[in-house]
Design an enzyme around this catalytic site. Structure first.
Site, PDB file in Angstrom:
ATOM      1  CB  ILE A  82       6.571  -2.074  -2.452  1.00  0.00           C
ATOM      2  CG1 ILE A  82       5.582  -2.873  -1.594  1.00  0.00           C
ATOM      3  CG2 ILE A  82       7.814  -2.887  -2.753  1.00  0.00           C
ATOM      4  CD1 ILE A  82       5.094  -4.161  -2.245  1.00  0.00           C
ATOM      5  N   GLY A  83       5.302   0.622  -0.599  1.00  0.00           N
ATOM      6  CA  GLY A  83       4.157   1.523  -0.553  1.00  0.00           C
ATOM      7  C   GLY A  83       3.878   1.989   0.859  1.00  0.00           C
ATOM      8  N   GLY A  85       0.465   3.805   3.051  1.00  0.00           N
ATOM      9  CA  GLY A  85      -0.899   4.317   3.052  1.00  0.00           C
ATOM     10  C   GLY A  85      -1.187   5.092   4.313  1.00  0.00           C
ATOM     11  N   GLY A  86      -2.449   5.424   4.495  1.00  0.00           N
ATOM     12  CA  GLY A  86      -2.833   6.222   5.638  1.00  0.00           C
ATOM     13  C   GLY A  86      -2.658   5.518   6.968  1.00  0.00           C
ATOM     14  CG  PHE A  87      -5.106   3.340   8.427  1.00  0.00           C
ATOM     15  CD1 PHE A  87      -5.257   4.346   9.367  1.00  0.00           C
ATOM     16  CD2 PHE A  87      -6.134   3.103   7.542  1.00  0.00           C
ATOM     17  CE1 PHE A  87      -6.425   5.085   9.442  1.00  0.00           C
ATOM     18  CE2 PHE A  87      -7.304   3.844   7.602  1.00  0.00           C
ATOM     19  CZ  PHE A  87      -7.444   4.837   8.559  1.00  0.00           C
ATOM     20  N   GLY A  88      -0.453   2.593   7.429  1.00  0.00           N
ATOM     21  CA  GLY A  88       0.736   1.785   7.587  1.00  0.00           C
ATOM     22  C   GLY A  88       1.537   1.667   6.307  1.00  0.00           C
ATOM     23  CB  VAL A  90       2.726  -2.076   1.440  1.00  0.00           C
ATOM     24  CG1 VAL A  90       2.631  -3.450   0.762  1.00  0.00           C
ATOM     25  CG2 VAL A  90       1.341  -1.581   1.822  1.00  0.00           C
ATOM     26  CE  LYS A 110      -2.617  -2.220   3.523  1.00  0.00           C
ATOM     27  NZ  LYS A 110      -4.051  -1.836   3.342  1.00  0.00           N
ATOM     28  CG  ASP A 210     -10.382   4.919  -0.870  1.00  0.00           C
ATOM     29  OD1 ASP A 210     -10.618   6.031  -1.384  1.00  0.00           O
ATOM     30  OD2 ASP A 210      -9.314   4.638  -0.310  1.00  0.00           O
TER      31      ASP A 210
END
Length: 388
Positions: A82-83, A85-88, A90, A110, A210
């Site tokens: 479902i998503g 990000g910069g580090f992994g 989700v 995540k 952030d």
């Protein structure tokens, strides 16, 4: 969406300055020791750190096995992603209750990229911050998984599931219905209350670092919750006005003084909040490379249409189809301008912003059609911050 990045630091002017970081580190260490000694002699107790507070509450988090979370996501099935990000990535998952008695529950899981060394630091920050923080407008961390095995390092986080995705999705995705004006104000108010809790509601300050529309998640009732605390930092203590740190964040949202100096304070969050206020007004992202050059940077573009000018209405999101209060929209723009003051100390506090947004919602409701069941109320006056 991979928005996380380290800003490029300015080049050093003199080669001999290479040893300066070590000296600065030593000086900061000495200063920190002096600060602690000074505080210990004072009658006022010094605030506890997040790691100290976490030790008292870590038992509230559930520790999952990697096997449990692999099963919960059907082997981290791509269809459940479902998503990213910069580090992994989700994933949507289903976990069994710890006691085995209640019904299974939906969660967001995540999974950290195994090759992300920097990501481990952010993972640890999320565990500690969300293990301590508790507020209706912050996403809830249910538990985590930490395994070092022959197949590598596994770091995972398990959050409450937020079915209505993010504010970013509803502002910019044309696959979703247009977010109504009042709902935009209610969402940004909830986000402001979450930030106010971080800045002013604890024994220590927490800087989110952030804040952006993609980090404002929405539950089944569109109630907003701040997410992604990997970059959060403890604020300054004692007489200090800022903390010095590596400059990281998302293009278009970071405060200019933070980018230029690495000096981080709650004022940095206020700047980012001002950017998101303009996003909800315009329906445009902070940075859009696909637009004409003069319109790519949102803050540069809106400067051409001041809140007090006749041209102001040209910046409003056309998808609203005029279903908003023009006077309230101008007031929100002025509030955004005060958040974007180049002088960080002149930006309003989050508590003042919360009050301003409550008044904006009250005025919008009083100006809406009689069919909404609301009775007209006196026109409130927003808290005015200094302009840019």
């Amino acid at each position: 969406m991979k928005c996380f990045f380290p800003f490029k630091e300015k080049s050093k002017s003199k080669p001999k300055a290479e040893s300066a970081p070590e000296l600065r580190k030593k000086n900061r260490s000495q200063k920190s020791k002096l600060d602690r000694e000074t505080k210990s002699s004072s009658s006022l107790p010094s605030p506890r750190s997040i790691p100290e507070l976490y030790k008292e509450k870590e038992h509230n988090l559930r520790v999952f096995s990697f096997h449990e979370l692999k099963e919960a996501t059907n082997g981290f099935n791509r269809l459940l992603k479902i998503g990213e990000g910069g580090f992994g990535s989700v994933f949507k998952g289903t976990i069994q209750p710890a006691n085995g008695l209640a019904n299974p529950s939906l969660v967001a899981i995540k999974r950290l990229n195994q090759h992300s060394l920097q990501g481990h630091k952010e993972w640890l920050a999320e565990v500690q911050f969300l293990g301590v923080l508790s507020h209706p407008n912050l996403v809830k961390l249910i538990g985590y998984c930490s395994v070092d095995g022959e197949r590598g390092i596994q770091r995972l986080l398990v959050y409450e599931f937020m079915p209505n995705r993010s504010l970013e999705d509803h502002l910019f995705s044309r696959a979703l219905p247009t977010l109504p004006w009042i709902k935009r104000l209610q969402i940004i108010l909830g986000a402001a209350e979450g930030l106010a809790y971080l800045h002013e509601g604890l024994e220590l300050q927490v800087i989110f670092r952030d804040f952006k529309s993609s980090n404002v998640l929405l539950d089944e009732e569109f109630k907003p919750k701040l997410s992604d605390f990997g970059l959060a930092r403890e604020g300054p203590t004692g007489d200090r006005t800022h903390v010095s740190t590596a400059v990281v964040g998302t293009y278009g949202y970071a405060a200019p003084e933070y980018i230029e100096t690495g000096h981080l304070s709650v004022h940095s969050d206020i700047w980012s909040f001002g950017v998101v206020l303009y996003e909800i007004l315009t329906g445009r992202r902070a940075l859009e490379r696909s637009r004409p050059t003069a319109e790519q940077k949102l803050l540069d573009w809106v400067k051409q249409f001041p809140a007090d000018s006749k041209r102001f209405s040209m910046i409003m999101d056309p998808h609203l189809r005029g279903e908003f209060s023009p006077s309230v929209a101008r007031r929100v723009a002025k509030l955004a301008d005060s958040c974007l003051n180049k002088n960080a100390k002149d930006r309003p506090t989050m508590s003042l912003i919360v009050e301003s947004l409550k008044e904006a919602i009250q005025e919008s409701e009083s100006k809406s059609s009689p069919g909404n069941g609301k009775s007209p109320s006196p026109r409130p006056k927003l808290v005015k911050g200094k302009s840019k």
